[in-house]
Design an enzyme around this catalytic site. Sequence first.
Site, mmCIF file in Angstrom:
data_model
loop_
_atom_site.group_PDB
_atom_site.id
_atom_site.type_symbol
_atom_site.label_atom_id
_atom_site.label_comp_id
_atom_site.label_asym_id
_atom_site.label_seq_id
_atom_site.Cartn_x
_atom_site.Cartn_y
_atom_site.Cartn_z
ATOM 1 N N TYR A 51 0.861 -1.184 -0.043
ATOM 2 C CA TYR A 51 -0.095 -0.058 0.177
ATOM 3 C C TYR A 51 0.790 1.179 -0.084
ATOM 4 O O TYR A 51 0.439 2.345 -0.523
ATOM 5 C CB TYR A 51 -1.052 -0.011 1.071
ATOM 6 C CG TYR A 51 -1.998 -0.999 1.008
ATOM 7 C CD1 TYR A 51 -2.124 -2.207 1.631
ATOM 8 C CD2 TYR A 51 -3.198 -0.817 0.090
ATOM 9 C CE1 TYR A 51 -2.815 -3.367 1.138
ATOM 10 C CE2 TYR A 51 -3.871 -1.681 -0.207
ATOM 11 C CZ TYR A 51 -3.962 -3.143 0.322
ATOM 12 O OH TYR A 51 -4.955 -4.088 -0.067
ATOM 13 N N ARG A 73 1.468 1.937 -3.613
ATOM 14 C CA ARG A 73 0.234 2.423 -4.279
ATOM 15 C C ARG A 73 0.119 3.931 -3.764
ATOM 16 O O ARG A 73 -0.448 4.773 -4.462
ATOM 17 C CB ARG A 73 -0.703 1.600 -3.864
ATOM 18 C CG ARG A 73 -0.665 0.226 -4.715
ATOM 19 C CD ARG A 73 -1.798 -0.698 -4.584
ATOM 20 N NE ARG A 73 -2.866 -0.122 -5.120
ATOM 21 C CZ ARG A 73 -4.337 -0.516 -4.833
ATOM 22 N NH1 ARG A 73 -4.413 -1.502 -3.814
ATOM 23 N NH2 ARG A 73 -5.321 -0.180 -5.193
ATOM 24 N N ASP A 78 -8.083 5.570 -4.799
ATOM 25 C CA ASP A 78 -6.694 6.813 -5.289
ATOM 26 C C ASP A 78 -7.154 7.875 -4.987
ATOM 27 O O ASP A 78 -6.339 8.773 -5.428
ATOM 28 C CB ASP A 78 -6.439 6.309 -6.848
ATOM 29 C CG ASP A 78 -7.759 6.298 -7.793
ATOM 30 O OD1 ASP A 78 -7.831 5.585 -8.710
ATOM 31 O OD2 ASP A 78 -8.717 7.153 -7.346
ATOM 32 N N HIS A 132 -14.521 1.015 -0.556
ATOM 33 C CA HIS A 132 -13.182 0.283 -0.205
ATOM 34 C C HIS A 132 -12.328 1.037 0.451
ATOM 35 O O HIS A 132 -11.240 0.402 0.545
ATOM 36 C CB HIS A 132 -12.594 -0.386 -1.462
ATOM 37 C CG HIS A 132 -13.724 -1.289 -1.983
ATOM 38 N ND1 HIS A 132 -13.464 -1.881 -3.558
ATOM 39 C CD2 HIS A 132 -14.664 -2.139 -1.883
ATOM 40 C CE1 HIS A 132 -14.054 -2.897 -3.753
ATOM 41 N NE2 HIS A 132 -15.145 -2.856 -2.639
ATOM 42 N N CYS A 188 -4.996 5.698 20.577
ATOM 43 C CA CYS A 188 -5.033 4.977 21.782
ATOM 44 C C CYS A 188 -3.380 4.583 21.981
ATOM 45 O O CYS A 188 -3.075 3.838 22.936
ATOM 46 C CB CYS A 188 -5.793 3.633 21.722
ATOM 47 S SG CYS A 188 -5.178 2.614 20.316
ATOM 48 N N SER A 204 -14.752 -4.475 -13.827
ATOM 49 C CA SER A 204 -14.747 -5.774 -14.517
ATOM 50 C C SER A 204 -16.393 -6.367 -14.048
ATOM 51 O O SER A 204 -16.464 -7.569 -14.516
ATOM 52 C CB SER A 204 -13.684 -6.395 -14.126
ATOM 53 O OG SER A 204 -13.745 -6.773 -12.902
ATOM 54 N N LEU A 206 -13.987 -0.279 -21.497
ATOM 55 C CA LEU A 206 -13.097 -0.434 -22.503
ATOM 56 C C LEU A 206 -13.368 -1.684 -23.352
ATOM 57 O O LEU A 206 -13.151 -2.009 -24.505
ATOM 58 C CB LEU A 206 -11.600 -0.504 -21.935
ATOM 59 C CG LEU A 206 -10.485 -0.709 -23.168
ATOM 60 C CD1 LEU A 206 -10.682 0.424 -23.988
ATOM 61 C CD2 LEU A 206 -9.194 -0.724 -22.463
ATOM 62 N N ALA A 207 -14.081 -2.841 -22.388
ATOM 63 C CA ALA A 207 -14.388 -3.988 -23.070
ATOM 64 C C ALA A 207 -15.667 -4.570 -22.263
ATOM 65 O O ALA A 207 -16.268 -3.790 -21.433
ATOM 66 C CB ALA A 207 -13.121 -4.866 -22.910
HETATM 67 N N1 APR Z 1 -11.351 2.873 -19.964
HETATM 68 C C1 APR Z 1 -12.413 2.299 -19.541
HETATM 69 N N2 APR Z 1 -12.390 0.858 -18.759
HETATM 70 C C2 APR Z 1 -11.026 0.494 -18.764
HETATM 71 C C3 APR Z 1 -9.866 0.903 -18.948
HETATM 72 C C4 APR Z 1 -9.953 2.203 -19.656
HETATM 73 N N3 APR Z 1 -8.767 2.900 -19.978
HETATM 74 N N4 APR Z 1 -8.974 0.006 -18.820
HETATM 75 C C5 APR Z 1 -9.548 -0.912 -18.124
HETATM 76 N N5 APR Z 1 -10.775 -0.883 -18.237
HETATM 77 C C6 APR Z 1 -11.628 -1.907 -17.504
HETATM 78 C C7 APR Z 1 -11.437 -3.287 -17.860
HETATM 79 O O1 APR Z 1 -12.100 -3.570 -18.961
HETATM 80 C C8 APR Z 1 -12.276 -3.833 -16.692
HETATM 81 O O2 APR Z 1 -13.531 -4.083 -16.850
HETATM 82 O O3 APR Z 1 -11.601 -1.455 -16.292
HETATM 83 C C9 APR Z 1 -11.986 -2.781 -15.669
HETATM 84 C C10 APR Z 1 -11.111 -3.199 -14.557
HETATM 85 O O4 APR Z 1 -11.517 -4.186 -13.712
HETATM 86 P P1 APR Z 1 -10.615 -4.625 -12.492
HETATM 87 O O5 APR Z 1 -9.219 -4.529 -12.609
HETATM 88 O O6 APR Z 1 -11.426 -5.981 -11.790
HETATM 89 O O7 APR Z 1 -10.978 -3.541 -11.356
HETATM 90 P P2 APR Z 1 -12.239 -3.345 -10.576
HETATM 91 O O8 APR Z 1 -13.478 -3.693 -11.126
HETATM 92 O O9 APR Z 1 -12.346 -1.851 -10.161
HETATM 93 O O10 APR Z 1 -12.076 -4.337 -9.219
HETATM 94 C C11 APR Z 1 -12.884 -4.294 -8.482
HETATM 95 O O11 APR Z 1 -11.563 -5.760 -7.199
HETATM 96 O O12 APR Z 1 -9.600 -6.496 -6.301
HETATM 97 C C12 APR Z 1 -10.771 -5.889 -5.886
HETATM 98 O O13 APR Z 1 -10.925 -4.074 -4.340
HETATM 99 C C13 APR Z 1 -10.546 -4.232 -5.681
HETATM 100 O O14 APR Z 1 -11.893 -2.469 -5.994
HETATM 101 C C14 APR Z 1 -11.435 -3.437 -6.642
HETATM 102 C C15 APR Z 1 -12.317 -4.431 -6.885
#
Ligand code: APR
Length: 229
Positions: A54, A57, A92, A106, A136, A174, A199-200
């Site tokens: 951490y 980050r 962040d 989170h 404390c 995701s 993005l996907a």
């Molecule tokens: N623009 C838009 N979407 C994007 C981009 C971009 N430039 N780059 C990546 N992505 C999308 C990916 O397609 C994916 O769906 O962002 C998502 C990232 O997914 P994760 O890495 O799983 O992040 P997140 O969904 O925030 O994870 C949720 O999981 O590990 C825990 O606590 C952690 O808060 C986090 C939680």
Amino acid sequence: MADKIVILTGAGISAESGLGTFRDEGGLWAKHRIEDVATPEGFARDPALVHGFYNARRVQAASAVPNPAHTALARLQRDWPGEVVIVTQNVDGLHEKAGATAIHMHGELSGALCFACGHRWTAPPQMSPGEPCPACAAPTGRPDIVWFGEMPYHMDEIEDHLLGCDLFAAIGTSGQVYPAAGFVQGAAYAGARTIELNLAESEITGAFEDHRIGPASEVVPAWVAELLD
Ligand code: APR
């Protein structure tokens, strides 16, 4: 009465600010084991490893700059005639740097928590094992981050927002981690329109009525302009 908008953001909205996502190619979980750095058990086992994860980050986030997606959401919160609530999984602080307010389900890298007395304070740039609690004095400071197996923060407030919103958007997540991945079902059940900006395709793409596919720095400002202009 203008529509109430609730927006869930994930790591993807900060990707173009140079902060890594978790599950994309080369993401954080490709380099670190969740059980080692993102669980209470991992912290108990090796606090130095967890603080090191951490600390790195926290330093990276401190110098990160909001991208046009964060700025567009701040514009939407400022200029939309109704309520706009941002619920973020991110830690962040980039929504605030862009001038927005957000509910941090989170936690935040900028926060420290005493796991003995529950006191919260602003984390120093580098935390270390035995970090003393200012309240404390116990050596029990930890990052104020919600780890796997722990309850996310502000869930009652978030659920109220979901049940009362007219439009629910998910940006850059995701859809692999609950409860956040289930928010779209709650909002849709309560009658909200739903849109995913990513993005996907994600694990929850099928749950949304509308979609915008592309990098957040492009699709989010375009979506906000559709709403405001
Ligand atoms: N623009 C838009 N979407 C994007 C981009 C971009 N430039 N780059 C990546 N992505 C999308 C990916 O397609 C994916 O769906 O962002 C998502 C990232 O997914 P994760 O890495 O799983 O992040 P997140 O969904 O925030 O994870 C949720 O999981 O590990 C825990 O606590 C952690 O808060 C986090 C939680």
